[in-house]
Design a protein around this motif. Structure first.
Motif, mmCIF file in Angstrom:
data_model
loop_
_atom_site.group_PDB
_atom_site.id
_atom_site.type_symbol
_atom_site.label_atom_id
_atom_site.label_comp_id
_atom_site.label_asym_id
_atom_site.label_seq_id
_atom_site.Cartn_x
_atom_site.Cartn_y
_atom_site.Cartn_z
ATOM 1 N N THR A 30 0.853 -1.188 0.000
ATOM 2 C CA THR A 30 0.000 0.000 0.000
ATOM 3 C C THR A 30 0.886 1.234 0.000
ATOM 4 O O THR A 30 1.728 1.396 0.898
ATOM 5 C CB THR A 30 -0.919 0.033 1.232
ATOM 6 N N ALA A 32 0.918 5.228 0.297
ATOM 7 C CA ALA A 32 0.127 6.377 0.732
ATOM 8 C C ALA A 32 0.599 7.614 -0.029
ATOM 9 O O ALA A 32 1.738 8.061 0.129
ATOM 10 C CB ALA A 32 0.275 6.589 2.227
ATOM 11 N N THR A 34 -0.098 11.669 -1.304
ATOM 12 C CA THR A 34 -0.781 12.920 -0.979
ATOM 13 C C THR A 34 -0.691 13.894 -2.150
ATOM 14 O O THR A 34 0.302 13.924 -2.877
ATOM 15 C CB THR A 34 -0.175 13.582 0.266
ATOM 16 N N VAL A 71 -8.628 8.390 1.299
ATOM 17 C CA VAL A 71 -8.783 8.145 2.737
ATOM 18 C C VAL A 71 -8.871 9.427 3.561
ATOM 19 O O VAL A 71 -9.261 9.383 4.728
ATOM 20 C CB VAL A 71 -7.621 7.280 3.267
ATOM 21 N N GLU A 95 -5.465 12.736 0.483
ATOM 22 C CA GLU A 95 -4.627 11.548 0.622
ATOM 23 C C GLU A 95 -5.374 10.329 0.116
ATOM 24 O O GLU A 95 -6.556 10.149 0.410
ATOM 25 C CB GLU A 95 -4.227 11.326 2.090
ATOM 26 N N HIS A 97 -4.783 5.923 -0.875
ATOM 27 C CA HIS A 97 -3.938 4.733 -0.773
ATOM 28 C C HIS A 97 -3.983 3.968 -2.086
ATOM 29 O O HIS A 97 -5.068 3.705 -2.628
ATOM 30 C CB HIS A 97 -4.397 3.838 0.370
ATOM 31 N N ARG A 99 -3.132 0.456 -3.684
ATOM 32 C CA ARG A 99 -2.817 -0.942 -3.359
ATOM 33 C C ARG A 99 -2.343 -1.658 -4.619
ATOM 34 O O ARG A 99 -3.010 -1.604 -5.655
ATOM 35 C CB ARG A 99 -4.033 -1.637 -2.752
ATOM 36 N N VAL A 122 5.196 3.639 2.424
ATOM 37 C CA VAL A 122 4.814 2.413 1.724
ATOM 38 C C VAL A 122 4.811 1.292 2.745
ATOM 39 O O VAL A 122 5.757 1.137 3.517
ATOM 40 C CB VAL A 122 5.783 2.082 0.575
ATOM 41 N N GLN A 123 3.747 0.517 2.752
ATOM 42 C CA GLN A 123 3.660 -0.602 3.694
ATOM 43 C C GLN A 123 3.466 -1.898 2.924
ATOM 44 O O GLN A 123 2.568 -2.017 2.092
ATOM 45 C CB GLN A 123 2.494 -0.397 4.656
#
Length: 222
Positions: A30, A32, A34, A71, A95, A97, A99, A122-123
């Motif tokens: 994921t 993120a 902005t 989000v 913002e 996300h 995926r 980044v996750q």
């Protein structure tokens, strides 16, 4: 280990605790992103942020297969903000996300920044299916380890282990929880594997060792 005896032989239980960890490369990510908009009015700042976000989203979607979800929307007034980050009267932030698969992270980051957006973080993670499979593997390994431990405990007292009476899962020890790795500065860096730990407590029945039973049967003949 606990046990008791009766007139027919040995009965009782033995309890063993064990844990096991399994790891796998993440199969989802994921990003993120902005998009900022600055203006003399809140409405114009919000519109600019929305337009920039749309531009960034279009660029990303045209390049890789992704899922995008907005989000957060927020607007700040510089006049009431301590140490404002901009000279503009208002700043708006949208913002969203993104995926995607881990291999697509670098492309998403490049498209987002080239399009005028920013990347907060980044996750990397495991999908629900992959995590469930990993948990099942760790659980099976933990139960197998508990059985081997129970066998050793029982053998030390001249007994054998029978069927499992109960299996209880326990919280993993601190530091063994699944960890999702974070991307920092280089999107080409391969994310670290994600580990899953399962810890169990198993109670087994105790029985007389097979050799003891054979001796007992032989002594009763004749």
């Amino acid at each position: 280990m606990t046990r008791s005896t009766d007139r027919w032989g040995v009965t009782g239980t033995v309890t063993a605790t064990a844990s096991a960890t399994r790891a796998a490369a993440p199969d989802s990510a994921t990003v993120a992103v902005t998009a900022l908009g600055e203006a003399a009015s809140a409405a114009r700042a919000r519109k600019r942020a929305r337009n920039r976000a749309a531009t960034v989203r279009t660029a990303i979607e045209a390049t890789v297969e992704v899922g995008i979800e907005t989000v957060d929307h927020r607007v700040t007034n510089s006049a009431v903000t301590f140490e404002p980050e901009t000279d503009a009267a208002f700043r708006a932030v949208e913002e969203f996300h993104v995926r995607c698969e881990p291999d697509a992270v670098a492309t998403v980051v490049v498209e987002a920044t080239d399009g005028g957006g920013g990347v907060d973080h980044v996750q990397f993670a495991l999908t629900d299916t992959a995590r469930a499979d990993l948990q099942a593997e760790a659980m099976t390994a933990a139960v197998d380890r508990a059985r081997r431990k129970a066998d050793r405990l029982a053998a030390a007292d001249g007994l054998a282990v029978g069927a499992a009476r109960s299996i209880t899962t326990q919280p993993a020890r601190p530091g063994n929880e699944p960890v999702d790795d974070a991307w920092e500065s280089d999107p080409s860096v391969h994310p670290a594997p994600i580990s899953v730990t399962e810890r169990v407590e198993v109670e087994y029945e105790l029985t007389a060792a097979e050799t003891d039973m054979t001796v007992a049967n032989d002594s009763g003949k004749g």
